[in-house]
Motif scaffolding. Structure first.
Motif, PDB file in Angstrom:
ATOM      1  N   GLU A   1      40.644  47.061  36.377  1.00  0.00           N
ATOM      2  CA  GLU A   1      39.379  47.037  35.659  1.00  0.00           C
ATOM      3  C   GLU A   1      39.493  45.946  34.614  1.00  0.00           C
ATOM      4  O   GLU A   1      40.427  45.940  33.813  1.00  0.00           O
TER       5      GLU A   1
ATOM      6  N   GLY B   1      37.465  43.960  31.573  1.00  0.00           N
ATOM      7  CA  GLY B   1      36.316  44.025  30.681  1.00  0.00           C
ATOM      8  C   GLY B   1      35.521  42.734  30.693  1.00  0.00           C
ATOM      9  O   GLY B   1      36.066  41.653  30.924  1.00  0.00           O
TER      10      GLY B   1
ATOM     11  N   SER C   1      32.371  46.511  32.277  1.00  0.00           N
ATOM     12  CA  SER C   1      33.671  46.197  32.875  1.00  0.00           C
ATOM     13  C   SER C   1      33.512  46.136  34.383  1.00  0.00           C
ATOM     14  O   SER C   1      32.688  46.850  34.956  1.00  0.00           O
TER      15      SER C   1
ATOM     16  N   THR D   1      35.199  46.693  38.027  1.00  0.00           N
ATOM     17  CA  THR D   1      36.261  47.421  38.703  1.00  0.00           C
ATOM     18  C   THR D   1      36.546  46.772  40.046  1.00  0.00           C
ATOM     19  O   THR D   1      35.641  46.644  40.882  1.00  0.00           O
TER      20      THR D   1
END
Length: 188
Positions: A175, A177, A166, A168
């Motif tokens: 966040e 994925g 993921s 960030t």
């Protein structure tokens, strides 16, 4: 970055008057104009996936998310760019419908022909924007993402995200994925 147009030097004002009438977009780099080549579907899909995730996440906030047709002015470099995705939370940018100047986050999806330019020259110009907190480069072939974040000391720090991880985005508290970022993008 696309191909350089025939060597004609433009002022920024000339470029801004000339460019809207062109069939394709052009970036402006301190007097030189570069045609923006069309992107492959993987590029457009990943940029769209990121745009949608940011747009939904920031809905109802003062921040706005824009895709590749929004022009960004980098005054310190006397340049205008079309980032793949940008986020601005600036009231000044809200009041400017054609050009943004105070992005918080910029993302570029790498193409083989532009990867070195996006990581090098373009990032060096983007870093001159006082408002910029994160610069994200997404590699389609490796399905990895490099996020450069400006620290409290003003230094830029690389935060790499490998295939399957993921991503960030601290500047906007999101966040995302890998499955969402690369949705509908076939493996190569």
């Amino acid at each position: 970055m696309g191909q350089a147009s025939p060597k004609t030097m433009f002022t920024a004002a000339d470029y801004l008057a000339w460019e809207p009438a062109q069939a394709e977009r052009h970036e402006y780099l301190d007097g030189e104009v570069f045609a923006m080549a069309g992107a492959e579907d993987r590029h457009v899909t990943v940029a769209g996936n990121l745009y949608m995730a940011l747009r939904q996440h920031l809905s109802g906030s003062p921040c706005r998310t824009f895709m590749s047709d929004m022009r960004l002015h980098v005054a310190a470099a006397n340049s205008y760019f079309y980032p793949d995705v940008l986020v601005t939370c600036s009231a000044l940018d809200v009041a400017s419908p054609l050009v943004k100047t105070e992005p918080k986050l910029i993302a570029e999806v790498l193409s083989p022909s532009t990867a070195a330019y996006d990581r090098g020259v373009k990032f060096s110009h983007y870093r001159s924007l006082p408002s910029l907190e994160e610069y994200v480069v997404i590699d389609l072939d490796t399905r990895s993402t490099d996020c450069y974040r400006k620290g409290a000391n003003g230094l830029w720090v690389l935060h790499p995200f490998a295939r399957g991880e993921s991503v960030t985005l601290a500047s906007v508290a999101l966040e995302i994925g890998a499955q969402q970022l690369f949705a509908e993008v076939p493996e190569v």
